[in-house]
Enzyme design. Structure first.
Site, mmCIF file in Angstrom:
data_model
loop_
_atom_site.group_PDB
_atom_site.id
_atom_site.type_symbol
_atom_site.label_atom_id
_atom_site.label_comp_id
_atom_site.label_asym_id
_atom_site.label_seq_id
_atom_site.Cartn_x
_atom_site.Cartn_y
_atom_site.Cartn_z
ATOM 1 N N CYS A 20 -78.370 18.101 -18.658
ATOM 2 C CA CYS A 20 -79.605 17.498 -18.169
ATOM 3 C C CYS A 20 -80.606 16.997 -19.203
ATOM 4 C CB CYS A 20 -80.355 18.422 -17.228
ATOM 5 S SG CYS A 20 -79.310 19.103 -15.951
ATOM 6 N N GLY A 46 -76.666 13.517 -19.230
ATOM 7 C CA GLY A 46 -76.180 13.806 -17.884
ATOM 8 C C GLY A 46 -75.902 12.532 -17.136
ATOM 9 N N ASN A 122 -83.834 21.578 -17.731
ATOM 10 C CA ASN A 122 -82.662 21.496 -18.603
ATOM 11 C C ASN A 122 -82.413 22.896 -19.152
ATOM 12 O OD1 ASN A 122 -82.093 20.149 -21.949
ATOM 13 N ND2 ASN A 122 -80.626 20.813 -20.439
ATOM 14 N N GLY A 123 -81.209 23.403 -18.923
ATOM 15 C CA GLY A 123 -80.878 24.733 -19.415
ATOM 16 C C GLY A 123 -80.091 25.496 -18.380
ATOM 17 N N TYR A 263 -73.805 17.390 -31.676
ATOM 18 C CA TYR A 263 -73.203 16.444 -30.741
ATOM 19 C C TYR A 263 -74.126 15.913 -29.643
ATOM 20 C CZ TYR A 263 -70.234 14.819 -26.891
ATOM 21 O OH TYR A 263 -69.691 14.085 -25.873
#
Ligand code: SF4
Length: 479
Positions: A20, A46, A122-123, A263
């Protein structure tokens, strides 16, 4: 989920996936198109679904779409049927907990006695199942199985009991795991980052608008100015054009995910004071110093190994060439049933350039290996085009353990490097040699202290307690 129908990108689909992007913009004029642009900028975080929730002066309205931001929202923009208002949040989803369809996509929105509340997250909340069970017992209904819906309902419950400041704080005492989130309570906006700072979150200005974003590149693309990172444990309140720290929860250590630098994040983003491109460049330099090899040419696996391959080659004064053409128009496909079809999928996406590859001793550089299946296909492809030798160099250490903090690596049996020597992994992917960057090399390359990084998937020791896993240090939160 039926593996035959799982989304599969022949190159990047077998890499770990991020879950996300979050965006929040507090402005004075219609904000939808700005959020849309920011979400397009952060598409790499995402691609399953996206959503926007905007306060219209009275209530919060949400619009969620499947697939890529551009494709999903375009029909609504063309019909001018997007949510209106000047304060809003957005979300791109890659699911790691819960459902893999639009129902599980953010932002989540609930209507409460204190006003409408919406959240983009996000997480990954590691204890969300027990919180959900507890809330269910207290009569809270749930539509999805996602951790984000649990987080929002927990926050709403505590806000109702204690007010906004104490309510969010109480929720942070209960929540475990990683969360960088933007919350709206009617026309107030809150940026919330977990006390260990696993996932990035940054604040900036675009004209008179305040913007909260997963990555600084979204602020750049909107023509704005980055102000600073939201600090680990910090909660910012944005209201009436002002930004203030509501409070900060401190942990005994910070734990930024090293994979953001390796990445996930865009190279043009700056995360916690470190430019991602610079880290990636250093990863290649340190890989070259640790694992040089005599060869004719260094080629990257595009796009993930590009920067690292370039710096690897420069450091060793070797030739660098683009030996694999990447078809940027090759769409995401479904997992193919047979090996032949999967090979075709890789070829559709990647094709070797004969003059660069034929008869050459090649150093093939990529950022990471998880399962090794894609690397094996690329090595085979290069051999079929006449490569004489293939030496694989990986610009990060071996991944040997699952991630519990928002990255889609959940089971140990998928890791090719687990219980295998470098020689065995090399054999597995069909290379002449293979080497990884050391953990010390990784830390030096990123440029943050070891105690500020999460290295859980590399060491099998985690910065917070995870059932059945080792903890690397004792961590206590100070409230
Ligand atoms: S376990 Fe690995 S992927 Fe997960 S947060 Fe830690 S470093 Fe990142």
């Amino acid at each position: 989920m039926d593996s035959q129908l799982q989304d599969y990108d022949p190159i990047n689909g077998l890499k770990p996936s991020e879950n996300c992007a979050v965006i929040g913009i507090y402005g004075n004029e219609p904000v939808f198109l700005k959020i849309y642009t920011a979400l397009r900028t952060l598409q790499h975080r995402g691609q399953e679904a996206s959503g926007v929730a905007i306060f219209d002066g009275n209530k919060i309205n949400a619009l969620k779409v499947d697939g890529l931001v551009y494709e999903g929202f375009r029909p609504f923009i063309e019909k001018d049927s997007v949510p209106k208002g000047s304060i809003g949040i957005g979300h791109n989803r890659y699911s790691t907990a819960g459902m893999k369809n639009i129902t599980g996509a953010g932002p989540f929105l609930i209507y409460t006695a204190m006003g409408d509340m919406a959240i983009s997250h996000n997480g990954e909340i590691t204890n969300y199942e027990s919180i959900r069970d507890d809330l269910k017992e207290k009569g809270v209904p749930f539509i999805t199985k996602t951790d984000t819906e649990v987080m929002l309902n927990l926050i709403a419950r505590y806000i109702r009991q204690r007010g906004i400041k104490a309510g969010i704080r109480q929720a942070m005492e209960t929540l475990q795991g990683s969360y960088s989130a933007v919350l709206m309570v009617q026309d107030r906006m809150y940026a919330i980052r977990d006390p260990m700072g696993f996932r990035p979150l940054v604040m900036g200005r675009v004209g008179n608008d305040i913007i909260i974003s997963s990555e600084s590149s979204a602020i750049d693309v909107l023509g704005g100015e980055v102000i600073r990172d939201v600090q680990p444990g910090e909660v910012l309140e944005v209201y009436n054009g002002d930004v203030n720290t509501l409070f900060t929860v401190r942990a005994h250590r910070i734990s930024h995910c090293m994979f953001e630098y390796v990445y996930f994040a865009r190279p043009d983003s700056v995360i916690d004071g470190i430019e991602v491109y610079n880290s990636r460049y250093n990863l290649g330099v340190n890989l070259a110093r640790e694992s040089p090899v005599e060869a004719d040419v260094v080629i990257p696996v595009p796009d993930s190994g590009r920067t690292q391959a370039l710096s690897y080659a420069r450091e060793l004064k070797m030739e660098y060439s683009e030996g694999l053409f990447k078809n940027r128009y090759s769409e995401r496909t479904f997992i193919m049933p047979g090996d032949k079809e999967r090979d075709t999928a890789v070829k559709l996406k990647l094709n070797p350039i004969k003059s660069v590859v034929q008869g050459k001793r090649i150093v093939l550089v990529d950022d990471s290996i998880v399962r090794g299946t894609t690397m094996r296909r690329i090595v085979t492809l290069l051999r079929n085009f006449g490569a004489k030798e293939i030496h694989v160099r990986i610009a990060s250490p071996k991944i040997i353990a699952p991630c519990y903090f928002g990255v889609d690596m959940k089971t140990r049996d998928q890791f090719v490097a687990l219980n295998r020597s470098d020689e065995e992994v090399s054999k597995e992917v069909g290379a002449d040699s293979l080497a990884y960057l050391s953990i010390d090399g990784l830390i030096r390359s990123i440029g943050l202290q070891k105690k500020s990084l999460c290295l859980g998937c590399l060491t099998g020791e985690y910065p917070i307690k995870v059932n059945g896993e080792k903890e690397d240090v004792q961590t206590t939160l100070e409230f």
